[in-house]
Enzyme design. Sequence first.
Site, short mmCIF file in Angstrom:
data_model
loop_
_atom_site.label_atom_id
_atom_site.label_comp_id
_atom_site.label_asym_id
_atom_site.label_seq_id
_atom_site.Cartn_x
_atom_site.Cartn_y
_atom_site.Cartn_z
CG ASP A 71 -2.02 0.93 1.17
OD1 ASP A 71 -1.72 1.96 0.56
OD2 ASP A 71 -3.00 1.07 2.09
CE1 TYR A 161 -7.89 11.50 -10.69
CE2 TYR A 161 -8.87 12.86 -12.60
CZ TYR A 161 -8.23 11.68 -11.86
OH TYR A 161 -7.80 10.62 -13.08
CE LYS A 165 -4.41 11.09 -11.78
NZ LYS A 165 -3.55 9.82 -11.71
#
Length: 270
Positions: A71, A161, A165
């Site tokens: 993880d 988000y 990006k």
Amino acid sequence: MEQQRNRKTGNTGQRQIALVTGASSGIGREFVRQVAGRYPELDEIWAVARREERLKQLKKQHRSVRPVLADLLEQEDCNRLAEQLKRENVSVRLLVNAAGCGFSGAFASQSQETVAEMIRLNCQALTAVTGLILPYMPQRSRILQVASASAFLPQPGFAVYAASKAYVRQFSLALGQELKGRKITVTAVCPGPVNTEFFQRAGQSVAGWKRVFLREAGPVVEKALRDAARGRRESIYGLSMNAVRLGSRWLPWGLLLNIMGKWSERGVTE
């Protein structure tokens, strides 16, 4: 990456590997599948993900896959990956950073835990893995960083988000310039909507207008690997997403923000 090219590196005593994060689903899983078929000269594909059962399934499907349970949000798991790289005599010819997550909704309505997870996985973990792997990459290796067409412009309703990006894209472009002397190419992969589990996890269904642009992971990954082999800085699949990129460069951002804001209000923003 071809066998002849590997001989020129002087690393014939090392195992030649690819390492793919986010390998248990979606684009990451598709990268594993295509790398296994496209580069049979690789000794192993290290498939990094946190879902053990899915990694086992990948191993059954592709003999070259080596499951790496980790993880990337857990420092202990990252340390274990670092120790594994130190311990084993490997040369990383291909790095694909595909691990990522996204959650939709107005920023004010999102929990700090949700926001932190997006930033830590999409930005911090990707950056950390890249730095971890670079010392093991010889000349003519390739890095593919999975960004998004969301990186081209701000998106109300998906603000964190899209911003994360944008970081991935900018980081990739700058890193590629820094690594030119080592002949390591870096490609920012910027797809539009892709038919994966992403939307379910993001807490939204695929809106009607978006279905027009929805693509399968296979062709997106195929083009990304082809663009990386050609040394391209970005891989953008389809005319529509190339049009988004051009629009973000030439249209006034005020107009674009108004358009995205209206879509967000209707609950259809990516």
